[in-house]
Design a protein around this motif. Structure first.
Motif, PDB file in Angstrom:
ATOM      1  N   LYS A 216       0.818  -1.119   0.040  1.00 22.68           N
ATOM      2  CA  LYS A 216       0.579   0.266   0.087  1.00 22.68           C
ATOM      3  C   LYS A 216       1.096   0.980   0.035  1.00 22.68           C
ATOM      4  O   LYS A 216       2.273   1.481   0.707  1.00 22.68           O
TER       5      LYS A 216
ATOM      6  N   MET B 185      -1.360   2.069  -3.654  1.00 21.71           N
ATOM      7  CA  MET B 185      -1.094   1.160  -4.785  1.00 21.71           C
ATOM      8  C   MET B 185      -0.597   2.269  -5.310  1.00 21.71           C
ATOM      9  O   MET B 185      -0.345   1.143  -6.389  1.00 21.71           O
TER      10      MET B 185
ATOM     11  N   VAL C 137      -3.522  -5.415  -3.197  1.00 20.92           N
ATOM     12  CA  VAL C 137      -2.459  -4.406  -2.706  1.00 20.92           C
ATOM     13  C   VAL C 137      -2.901  -4.609  -1.374  1.00 20.92           C
ATOM     14  O   VAL C 137      -3.972  -5.559  -0.666  1.00 20.92           O
TER      15      VAL C 137
ATOM     16  N   TYR D 162      -3.519  -4.432   2.040  1.00 24.15           N
ATOM     17  CA  TYR D 162      -3.858  -3.587   3.177  1.00 24.15           C
ATOM     18  C   TYR D 162      -5.005  -5.148   3.701  1.00 24.15           C
ATOM     19  O   TYR D 162      -5.456  -5.677   4.207  1.00 24.15           O
TER      20      TYR D 162
ATOM     21  N   ASP E 297      -9.031   2.018   3.705  1.00 23.94           N
ATOM     22  CA  ASP E 297      -9.111   1.318   3.184  1.00 23.94           C
ATOM     23  C   ASP E 297     -10.132   0.317   3.928  1.00 23.94           C
ATOM     24  O   ASP E 297     -11.376  -0.423   3.196  1.00 23.94           O
TER      25      ASP E 297
ATOM     26  N   ALA F 194      -8.896  -0.478  -4.832  1.00 25.82           N
ATOM     27  CA  ALA F 194      -7.390  -0.095  -3.878  1.00 25.82           C
ATOM     28  C   ALA F 194      -7.255   0.986  -4.610  1.00 25.82           C
ATOM     29  O   ALA F 194      -6.861   2.350  -4.365  1.00 25.82           O
TER      30      ALA F 194
END
Length: 360
Positions: free
Chosen positions: A100, A102, A125, A127, A189, A338
């Motif tokens: 992270k 992106m 990504v 997260y 997120d 993302a």
């Protein structure tokens, strides 16, 4: 599991050492066969610790992408290199997990998504806060409708004095920003995922460089140098969704608050609310009385992705990512999701710079 997946790690810094490699090592069907870093000694050390017997070390990531025996690339570099490497890797026929956020810029994140669609390669990504027990439980409650219509939420990413003084965290050119893009991205997120709402109407933001200009010995990782502190120390945003729901986000590495809160969210719905402060709590009203219920997480809960409640979040993250590749299913964190996170982060910075609300 019969299929063996060969992985190449590009970027051998703290996130590769602390999350990716220990988690991949937990999967007996994954081999890490390539380690790449601009400091070859870092790559060599990790190759000796986590690599296969014939693992190779590289300084140029292009050499890693030439290897036909590698199916998956993990991008663990500073933010400014995420898009370039991820796009090249997908074009070389590799699936990609990027750390992270992106990308440094939303336009680059968009190119990553376009490349994933064009090549048919999977892109996700990192997260990892989605995989915590409290996050998984709250997601279930949201999906079941326990909170009703969630019309306001808050993303928490605030530290009192915990400015990362190593690496390139304070370098705006490499990272694209400070706490907002570093830890705010996790909280945002998590919040969007809980709402399952990615349709943004507008974003308004404020960014501050207040405490960064004064040395502070109380910092968790030692005093920072104001001359090198080129990113914001705090950022705040207000997001309005197309359905009228609103989200506020607080992100700071250094803020004069009594209780810091990071990688958490607060949700306010028509039936009940929820927060992740000191455990997961559901609050509401029943028979004319207000209640606060603390959710006891553990073996008595209902499994979301896994029945193994002792599985570490980072282990679950890597397992589910590899299973998405093997089973040809969608990753838990999709590139479309993302991308919206990156677009909102960039809009907060843009709004703060221009003094105007950014409309999507």
């Amino acid at each position: 599991m019969e299929q063996i997946i060969n992985v190449g790690i590009i970027g051998c810094g703290g996130i590769a050492q602390g999350k990716h490699l220990p988690s991949l090592a937990n999967l007996d069907y994954v081999n890490v066969v390539a380690f790449c870093d601009i400091i070859p000694e870092k790559a060599q050390a990790l190759a000796e610790q986590y690599g296969t017997a014939n693992a190779q070390v590289y300084e140029d990531y292009h050499e890693v992408l030439k290897r036909e025996d590698i199916q998956v690339i993990h991008v663990c570099t500073p933010n400014d290199a995420h898009a370039e490497i991820a796009i090249a890797a997908m074009e070389a026929g590799k699936h990609v997990m990027s750390e992270k956020p992106m990308a440094k810029k939303a336009a680059d994140a968009r190119k990553m998504l376009e490349t994933a669609k064009a090549t048919g390669k999977k892109l996700t990504v990192g997260y990892n806060n989605r995989y915590r027990p409290d996050s998984l439980m709250l997601k279930q409650l949201c999906e079941r409708g326990d909170l009703g219509e969630v019309y306001h939420a808050k993303a928490h990413a605030v530290r009192r004095r915990a400015v990362p003084t190593w690496g390139v965290f304070l370098d705006g050119d490499k990272q694209g920003g400070g706490p907002l893009i570093d830890i705010g991205t996790h909280a945002l997120d998590l919040t969007l995922w809980m709402l399952n709402n990615y349709e943004v109407h507008s974003v308004t933001g404020s960014v501050y460089h207040k405490l960064s200009q004064t040395p502070n010995a109380a910092n968790a990782w030692g005093p920072w140098d104001p001359e090198k502190f080129k990113v914001e120390d705090s950022a705040f945003g207000f997001i309005t969704m197309k359905n009228g729901a609103t989200i506020s986000i607080d992100a700071s590495w250094a803020l004069n608050v009594r209780q810091p809160d990071e990688a958490k969210c607060t949700l306010c719905g028509t039936k009940a609310g929820a927060d992740m402060n000191d455990g997961l709590h559901i609050n509401g009203e029943d028979l004319g009385n207000l209640y606060v219920k603390e959710v006891q997480l553990g073996g008595s809960g209902v499994a979301f992705y896994s029945s193994d409640h002792d599985e570490k979040p980072e282990f679950m993250e890597m397992r589910l990512w590899m299973e998405a590749i093997i089973n040809d299913t969608e990753p838990v964190v999709t590139p479309e999701q993302a991308l919206v996170v990156s677009e909102i982060l960039e809009a907060i910075y843009t709004s703060a710079e221009t003094g105007q609300t950014v409309y999507f």
